[in-house]
Design a protein around this motif. Structure first.
Motif, PDB file in Angstrom:
ATOM      1  N   VAL A  62     111.064  83.321  53.095  1.00  0.00           N
ATOM      2  CA  VAL A  62     110.862  84.738  52.807  1.00  0.00           C
ATOM      3  C   VAL A  62     110.890  85.498  54.121  1.00  0.00           C
ATOM      4  CG1 VAL A  62     109.359  86.468  51.762  1.00  0.00           C
ATOM      5  CG2 VAL A  62     109.401  84.141  50.824  1.00  0.00           C
ATOM      6  N   GLY A  63     111.835  86.427  54.242  1.00  0.00           N
ATOM      7  CA  GLY A  63     111.928  87.204  55.472  1.00  0.00           C
ATOM      8  C   GLY A  63     113.343  87.662  55.734  1.00  0.00           C
ATOM      9  N   ASN A  64     113.555  88.224  56.916  1.00  0.00           N
ATOM     10  CA  ASN A  64     114.884  88.708  57.289  1.00  0.00           C
ATOM     11  C   ASN A  64     115.854  87.540  57.451  1.00  0.00           C
ATOM     12  OD1 ASN A  64     114.337  91.545  57.483  1.00  0.00           O
ATOM     13  ND2 ASN A  64     113.225  91.134  59.382  1.00  0.00           N
ATOM     14  N   ILE A  65     117.024  87.675  56.843  1.00  0.00           N
ATOM     15  CA  ILE A  65     118.045  86.643  56.915  1.00  0.00           C
ATOM     16  C   ILE A  65     119.099  87.143  57.888  1.00  0.00           C
ATOM     17  CG2 ILE A  65     119.663  85.236  55.563  1.00  0.00           C
ATOM     18  CD1 ILE A  65     117.974  86.016  53.069  1.00  0.00           C
ATOM     19  N   GLU A  66     118.962  86.732  59.160  1.00  0.00           N
ATOM     20  CA  GLU A  66     119.832  87.262  60.207  1.00  0.00           C
ATOM     21  C   GLU A  66     119.989  86.254  61.325  1.00  0.00           C
ATOM     22  OE1 GLU A  66     117.299  88.650  63.024  1.00  0.00           O
ATOM     23  OE2 GLU A  66     116.488  87.092  61.745  1.00  0.00           O
ATOM     24  N   ARG A  67     120.090  86.696  62.567  1.00  0.00           N
ATOM     25  CA  ARG A  67     120.508  85.827  63.661  1.00  0.00           C
ATOM     26  C   ARG A  67     119.545  84.685  63.968  1.00  0.00           C
ATOM     27  NH1 ARG A  67     117.858  85.511  67.862  1.00  0.00           N
ATOM     28  NH2 ARG A  67     119.556  84.442  68.931  1.00  0.00           N
ATOM     29  N   ARG A  68     118.280  84.821  63.646  1.00  0.00           N
ATOM     30  CA  ARG A  68     117.307  83.804  64.030  1.00  0.00           C
ATOM     31  C   ARG A  68     117.432  82.508  63.240  1.00  0.00           C
ATOM     32  NH1 ARG A  68     111.917  87.420  63.618  1.00  0.00           N
ATOM     33  NH2 ARG A  68     113.003  88.050  61.719  1.00  0.00           N
ATOM     34  N   ILE A  69     118.080  82.557  62.078  1.00  0.00           N
ATOM     35  CA  ILE A  69     118.143  81.390  61.202  1.00  0.00           C
ATOM     36  C   ILE A  69     119.080  80.324  61.778  1.00  0.00           C
ATOM     37  CG2 ILE A  69     118.679  80.591  58.867  1.00  0.00           C
ATOM     38  CD1 ILE A  69     116.332  82.500  58.928  1.00  0.00           C
ATOM     39  N   ASP A  70     118.660  79.065  61.736  1.00  0.00           N
ATOM     40  CA  ASP A  70     119.514  77.941  62.142  1.00  0.00           C
ATOM     41  C   ASP A  70     120.362  77.537  60.931  1.00  0.00           C
ATOM     42  OD1 ASP A  70     120.698  75.612  63.016  1.00  0.00           O
ATOM     43  OD2 ASP A  70     118.896  74.856  64.015  1.00  0.00           O
ATOM     44  N   TYR A  71     121.448  78.270  60.725  1.00  0.00           N
ATOM     45  CA  TYR A  71     122.281  78.061  59.540  1.00  0.00           C
ATOM     46  C   TYR A  71     122.909  76.678  59.524  1.00  0.00           C
ATOM     47  CZ  TYR A  71     121.795  83.087  58.845  1.00  0.00           C
ATOM     48  OH  TYR A  71     121.283  84.332  58.640  1.00  0.00           O
ATOM     49  N   GLN A  72     123.333  76.178  60.690  1.00  0.00           N
ATOM     50  CA  GLN A  72     123.985  74.868  60.714  1.00  0.00           C
ATOM     51  C   GLN A  72     123.035  73.769  60.265  1.00  0.00           C
ATOM     52  OE1 GLN A  72     127.385  74.457  61.258  1.00  0.00           O
ATOM     53  NE2 GLN A  72     126.790  72.526  60.299  1.00  0.00           N
ATOM     54  N   MET A  73     121.789  73.840  60.688  1.00  0.00           N
ATOM     55  CA  MET A  73     120.821  72.842  60.250  1.00  0.00           C
ATOM     56  C   MET A  73     120.654  72.894  58.736  1.00  0.00           C
ATOM     57  SD  MET A  73     116.765  72.348  61.193  1.00  0.00           S
ATOM     58  CE  MET A  73     116.252  73.709  60.138  1.00  0.00           C
ATOM     59  N   LEU A  74     120.547  74.093  58.182  1.00  0.00           N
ATOM     60  CA  LEU A  74     120.375  74.226  56.740  1.00  0.00           C
ATOM     61  C   LEU A  74     121.617  73.742  55.992  1.00  0.00           C
ATOM     62  CD1 LEU A  74     118.578  77.699  56.520  1.00  0.00           C
ATOM     63  CD2 LEU A  74     117.555  75.426  56.300  1.00  0.00           C
ATOM     64  N   ILE A  75     122.797  74.015  56.535  1.00  0.00           N
ATOM     65  CA  ILE A  75     124.036  73.516  55.916  1.00  0.00           C
ATOM     66  C   ILE A  75     124.015  71.998  55.866  1.00  0.00           C
ATOM     67  CG2 ILE A  75     126.534  73.278  56.281  1.00  0.00           C
ATOM     68  CD1 ILE A  75     126.448  76.165  57.455  1.00  0.00           C
ATOM     69  N   ASN A  76     123.634  71.369  56.980  1.00  0.00           N
ATOM     70  CA  ASN A  76     123.590  69.902  57.035  1.00  0.00           C
ATOM     71  C   ASN A  76     122.580  69.338  56.034  1.00  0.00           C
ATOM     72  OD1 ASN A  76     125.446  70.071  59.106  1.00  0.00           O
ATOM     73  ND2 ASN A  76     123.938  69.812  60.744  1.00  0.00           N
ATOM     74  N   VAL A  77     121.408  69.959  55.970  1.00  0.00           N
ATOM     75  CA  VAL A  77     120.342  69.469  55.087  1.00  0.00           C
ATOM     76  C   VAL A  77     120.749  69.575  53.617  1.00  0.00           C
ATOM     77  CG1 VAL A  77     118.012  69.959  54.226  1.00  0.00           C
ATOM     78  CG2 VAL A  77     118.447  69.889  56.696  1.00  0.00           C
ATOM     79  N   PHE A  78     121.227  70.741  53.219  1.00  0.00           N
ATOM     80  CA  PHE A  78     121.448  70.969  51.792  1.00  0.00           C
ATOM     81  C   PHE A  78     122.805  70.461  51.301  1.00  0.00           C
ATOM     82  CE2 PHE A  78     117.790  73.502  52.741  1.00  0.00           C
ATOM     83  CZ  PHE A  78     117.003  73.304  51.622  1.00  0.00           C
ATOM     84  N   ASN A  79     123.695  70.124  52.232  1.00  0.00           N
ATOM     85  CA  ASN A  79     124.875  69.348  51.843  1.00  0.00           C
ATOM     86  C   ASN A  79     124.499  67.887  51.640  1.00  0.00           C
ATOM     87  OD1 ASN A  79     127.022  71.153  51.583  1.00  0.00           O
ATOM     88  ND2 ASN A  79     127.431  71.189  53.789  1.00  0.00           N
ATOM     89  N   ALA A  80     123.566  67.406  52.479  1.00  0.00           N
ATOM     90  CA  ALA A  80     123.122  66.010  52.363  1.00  0.00           C
ATOM     91  C   ALA A  80     122.243  65.797  51.140  1.00  0.00           C
ATOM     92  CB  ALA A  80     122.368  65.608  53.632  1.00  0.00           C
ATOM     93  N   ARG A  81     121.529  66.861  50.716  1.00  0.00           N
ATOM     94  CA  ARG A  81     120.647  66.749  49.553  1.00  0.00           C
ATOM     95  C   ARG A  81     121.043  67.797  48.501  1.00  0.00           C
ATOM     96  NH1 ARG A  81     116.256  63.356  49.826  1.00  0.00           N
ATOM     97  NH2 ARG A  81     116.459  63.688  47.575  1.00  0.00           N
ATOM     98  N   PRO A  82     122.139  67.571  47.789  1.00  0.00           N
ATOM     99  CA  PRO A  82     122.580  68.538  46.781  1.00  0.00           C
ATOM    100  C   PRO A  82     121.620  68.667  45.605  1.00  0.00           C
ATOM    101  CG  PRO A  82     123.866  66.510  46.649  1.00  0.00           C
ATOM    102  CD  PRO A  82     123.034  66.420  47.892  1.00  0.00           C
ATOM    103  N   ASP A  83     120.652  67.740  45.494  1.00  0.00           N
ATOM    104  CA  ASP A  83     119.669  67.809  44.417  1.00  0.00           C
ATOM    105  C   ASP A  83     118.504  68.737  44.764  1.00  0.00           C
ATOM    106  OD1 ASP A  83     119.192  65.840  46.427  1.00  0.00           O
ATOM    107  OD2 ASP A  83     117.550  65.005  45.239  1.00  0.00           O
ATOM    108  N   TRP A  84     118.458  69.222  46.004  1.00  0.00           N
ATOM    109  CA  TRP A  84     117.435  70.181  46.414  1.00  0.00           C
ATOM    110  C   TRP A  84     117.978  71.608  46.285  1.00  0.00           C
ATOM    111  CZ3 TRP A  84     115.353  67.885  51.686  1.00  0.00           C
ATOM    112  CH2 TRP A  84     114.690  66.684  51.422  1.00  0.00           C
ATOM    113  N   GLN A  85     117.070  72.581  46.190  1.00  0.00           N
ATOM    114  CA  GLN A  85     117.448  73.981  46.080  1.00  0.00           C
ATOM    115  C   GLN A  85     116.901  74.766  47.267  1.00  0.00           C
ATOM    116  OE1 GLN A  85     119.412  75.201  43.736  1.00  0.00           O
ATOM    117  NE2 GLN A  85     119.517  73.334  42.482  1.00  0.00           N
TER     118      GLN A  85
END
Length: 391
Positions: A232-255
């Motif tokens: 919950v918060g601003n979705i902008e430059r501070r987010i580590d998008y690559q880490m989240l891409i890696n995590v949620f591609n590896a765990r497609p059963d998570w949301q």
């Protein structure tokens, strides 16, 4: 509180998200009178967004030299400032300085008119991160003390164009400087030896409602299948998008559920293409408990860099107040390391997955109670008392 407070704040009271100065102002109002003055919009803002209700309200205020509104607290009034000239695009120099003085006079005239009308008498003036009005303190009638509050690093190119030099001027001129993170406080000490650290906190009473049975969940979240991991918060430059891409591609059963205003210029297409990503519009602060109640794990997935090291996020204690497990990157070791007993720190995507799996199987009522207790002693009421004692 012996004297009233006048707070000129860069975050506006009618923004789509809450802010440090507004939360503090609400607490200050419990012990004295407060006038909250939101940073003004410009005439250019009006031309670009002529259907925005907030800007229409500013246009009407311009015809009256400002408009006063009530707030949620009877002791706090809100001042809607007139529109000002758009000058940030100009280079530094004589023209910028002259037009800045014009804007200062517009704002000062409105504040002085209002403080006289409300019969505030002598008051403490807090400039909360509104460095664009670094010299406002010079023009306020009735000011007895000038406090500058530094709440965030100046990062965006638009803000940094004039902001860094203006903030230094604002801090050097202040009787007292208050910062929300250790990193910011160190920087302010270079400008003003009378600088104090008062970290951000949480609205404990509000966010703790996520534990209550009568609070409803958000159906657009609860309908999702699998482990629900939320931000919950601003979705902008501070987010580590690559880490989240890696995590949620590896765990497609998570949301992955992201709730808040988006700056799409920073969000990569690969992230938006995640099949298990749900992006929701901003919710009001009062609706945050519903979001927190609907997720299983709360996250702060910030990039670890010099910018993030200056941040002391409001959401950390809001998450903890809800009792939810928290996974964070170690973006600000000075802050995060002290919270290791109640938050899980992920070094990278692989570690993030391990931490989430651990929390999903080991969370307990005892862990929830520990998180809530840490949040309880980091409430805005405690922080407001610290600031009033310093003043």
């Amino acid at each position: 509180m012996n004297k009233p407070l006048v707070i000129l704040a860069l975050p506006k009271h009618d923004d789509n998200f809450t802010s440090t100065p507004y939360q503090l102002a609400m607490e200050f109002a419990k012990s004295g009178r407060v006038l909250y003055v939101s940073h003004p919009y410009s005439w250019l803002d009006l031309l670009r967004n002529m259907t925005d209700v907030r800007l229409i309200k500013r246009l009407k205020a311009s015809l009256r030299g400002g408009a006063v509104e009530t707030s949620e607290h009877p002791n706090m009034m809100l001042l809607i400032l007139p529109l000002v000239l758009p000058i940030n695009w100009l280079p530094s120099g004589k023209l910028y300085n002259w037009l800045s003085k014009v804007n200062h006079r517009i704002v000062a005239r409105s504040i002085n008119k209002t403080t006289a009308k409300l019969e505030l008498g002598r008051f403490h003036f807090i400039n909360s991160h509104d460095y664009y009005f670094a010299d406002m303190y010079r023009q306020l009638l009735g000011m007895s003390q000038y406090v500058y509050q530094c709440i965030d690093p100046i990062i965006k190119q638009y803000s940094a164009r004039h902001g860094k030099a203006l903030e230094e001027r604002a801090a050097r001129s202040a009787d007292l400087v208050i910062s929300t993170s250790p990193y910011l406080n160190e920087r302010m000490l270079a400008y003003n030896p009378n600088s104090k650290l008062v970290p951000n906190a949480a609205n404990f009473e509000l966010c703790n409602k996520a534990m209550k049975e009568e609070i409803k969940t958000r159906p657009e979240i609860t309908k999702l299948n699998g482990l629900k991991i939320g931000y919950v918060g601003n979705i902008e430059r501070r987010i580590d998008y690559q880490m989240l891409i890696n995590v949620f591609n590896a765990r497609p059963d998570w949301q992955l559920v992201m709730v808040g205003p988006k700056d799409e210029s920073y969000i990569p297409a690969e992230f938006l293409a995640l099949a298990n990503l749900t992006l929701l519009l901003s919710v009001s602060h009062e609706q945050v408990p519903q979001v927190l109640k609907s997720i299983d794990i709360a996250i702060i997935p910030f990039v670890c860099d010099e910018v993030s090291a200056q941040i002391y996020p409001l959401k950390m204690y809001e998450y903890l107040a809800s009792g939810k497990p928290v996974i964070t990157t170690n973006f600000n070791p000075e802050v995060i390391d002290e919270l290791q007993a109640v938050v899980n720190i992920a070094a990278d995507g692989i570690d993030f997955i391990w931490q989430a799996e651990l929390l999903n199987t080991t969370d307990s009522a005892e862990c929830q109670a520990q998180r809530i207790q840490v949040a309880r002693v980091n409430d805005w009421s405690q922080r407001s008392e610290m600031i009033l004692n310093i003043i």
